[in-house]
Design an enzyme around this catalytic site. Sequence first.
Site, mmCIF file in Angstrom:
data_model
loop_
_atom_site.group_PDB
_atom_site.id
_atom_site.type_symbol
_atom_site.label_atom_id
_atom_site.label_comp_id
_atom_site.label_asym_id
_atom_site.label_seq_id
_atom_site.Cartn_x
_atom_site.Cartn_y
_atom_site.Cartn_z
ATOM 1 N N CYS A 373 0.965 -1.197 0.040
ATOM 2 C CA CYS A 373 0.044 0.083 0.011
ATOM 3 C C CYS A 373 0.995 1.325 0.031
ATOM 4 O O CYS A 373 0.926 1.800 1.103
ATOM 5 C CB CYS A 373 -1.066 0.145 1.239
ATOM 6 S SG CYS A 373 -1.746 -1.426 1.278
ATOM 7 N N TYR A 401 21.932 -5.848 -3.427
ATOM 8 C CA TYR A 401 20.985 -4.728 -2.868
ATOM 9 C C TYR A 401 19.597 -4.950 -2.867
ATOM 10 O O TYR A 401 18.965 -4.125 -3.122
ATOM 11 C CB TYR A 401 21.388 -3.296 -3.112
ATOM 12 C CG TYR A 401 22.899 -2.958 -2.950
ATOM 13 C CD1 TYR A 401 23.278 -2.773 -1.756
ATOM 14 C CD2 TYR A 401 23.883 -3.145 -4.105
ATOM 15 C CE1 TYR A 401 24.595 -2.641 -1.370
ATOM 16 C CE2 TYR A 401 25.091 -2.661 -3.849
ATOM 17 C CZ TYR A 401 25.635 -2.288 -2.336
ATOM 18 O OH TYR A 401 26.819 -2.360 -2.202
HETATM 19 C C1 LIG Z 1 28.594 -0.060 -0.221
HETATM 20 C C2 LIG Z 1 30.291 -0.241 -0.183
HETATM 21 C C3 LIG Z 1 31.166 -0.719 -1.272
HETATM 22 C C4 LIG Z 1 30.644 -1.723 -2.298
HETATM 23 O O1 LIG Z 1 30.245 -0.785 -3.074
HETATM 24 P P1 LIG Z 1 29.629 -1.535 -4.565
HETATM 25 O O2 LIG Z 1 29.084 -0.590 -5.246
HETATM 26 O O3 LIG Z 1 28.441 -2.592 -4.174
HETATM 27 O O4 LIG Z 1 30.752 -2.292 -5.223
HETATM 28 C C5 LIG Z 1 32.485 -0.635 -0.767
HETATM 29 N N1 LIG Z 1 32.947 -0.076 0.258
HETATM 30 C C6 LIG Z 1 32.206 0.945 1.044
HETATM 31 C C7 LIG Z 1 32.880 1.358 2.221
HETATM 32 C C8 LIG Z 1 30.880 0.590 0.753
HETATM 33 O O5 LIG Z 1 29.982 1.322 1.747
#
Ligand SMILES: *Cc1c(COP(=O)(O)O)cnc(C)c1O
Length: 444
Positions: A373, A401
């Site tokens: 919703c 994700y």
């Molecule tokens: C999320 C994150 C990643 C990974 O990012 P991707 O785009 O999924 O490769 C690497 N290092 C840090 C510190 C992050 O917060």
Amino acid sequence: MGVAKFLRFHLELFSCPMTPTMLPGAPHIHYSGQQLCVEGCDLTILAQTYATPLFVYSKASMLAALAAYQRGFAGRNAQICYAMKANSSLAILQLFAQSGCGFDIVSGGELARALAAGADPKKVIFSGVGKTRQEMREALQAGIGCFNVESEAEIDVLNEVALGTGKVAPISIRVNPNVDPKTHPYISTGLKGNKFGIAHERTLVTYQRASKLAGLRVVGIDCHIGSQITDEAPYLDAMDRMLDLVTGIEAAGIPIEHIDFGGGLGINYNGDTPPQADALWSKLLAKLDAREFGSYKLMIEPGRSLVGNAGVCVTEVLYVKPGEQKNFCIVDAAMNDLPRPAMYQAFHTIVPLQHQTELASSALVMDVVGPICESGDWIGHDRTLFVQAGDRLAVLSAGAYCMSMASNYNSRPRAAEVLVDGANAYLIRNRDSLADQLRGEHLL
Ligand SMILES: *Cc1c(COP(=O)(O)O)cnc(C)c1O
């Protein structure tokens, strides 16, 4: 159906760029005959066995993505730390741990998960702007490889916690190199206005201060400029800025053992063409060598690029609801399973499990939406689909994700997950039961 509308559907069908072999996630996600498969497993059979919504991952696809990085670093002193927030399901962590990966964690919960999956604590690095004292203690007790410190205030707290536990915390300072990764603003992290890292100009003084604290040991430097980066230029710029800093820090008498270039490499959602990891790294390593930093230990923190294209979310069409202004395809997956469209207006390719070769005159342009919703509960806008209730669709590039961000909003169970290895499918997470959903709550 009006003539204009009719023509529009057919033009879209004719111009559809998504031939089966071009599916994001190919070759591991492909049509075999009419049936969409992950490796050797027919998704229709998996959906019948485990119900929907269902996440299905290709083990071979994840290992191939990892192999591209490993090829890129062949012969180098390098450590790949999987950024596990992209997908933190235990079996997936286990797969990466067994393949030699370390982990980039952002919470105490992620530390516990990584250890439960068999991670080597020395290969764990801890990022994040808001580490609590409790999380710092847990990480020190576990003996992790490095804390990626994100503020000057955190330096003092970590020093205090380390002294209190009688340990020395290995640290690297996360630098905000102020380069534009040219991605969605919510997934840019290396610009001046972002909450992450320490400003480039403050880096040297911060290292000088940290190096004098008895509870800390400087081991590295790190950056992470954003996510879903599809261009090599921001990486090359960030590397130059980082190497300039290393030169200055070492000139001040503080040795740097490793340089961590973060993660962020993009994947194919909608015909995106990010560089391959090995091609990107051959350019970056050439720069590193040219600037005489080739002998430093390298670290990287890839998340999305290791798992994103390896996963699909299978969903069943509940209702087709034609309307005056819009047609809706209402499916049993929703924003609690696939939060990226609602959060970042992100695009996922959506395809039927049964390949449609004939042009279907009754195809409709529809918004694919979930049952939640909220008007933000959509999975795809304006998709041309020829479906009826009971048909199944696959939402592609759903390995990163998605499940790790899934919630129980609307008291919906979180989906089940299956890992495919060739012709074998392994259930790696049960669908939430009702008892799972009520666990830990108390009536007045
Ligand atoms: C999320 C994150 C990643 C990974 O990012 P991707 O785009 O999924 O490769 C690497 N290092 C840090 C510190 C992050 O917060």
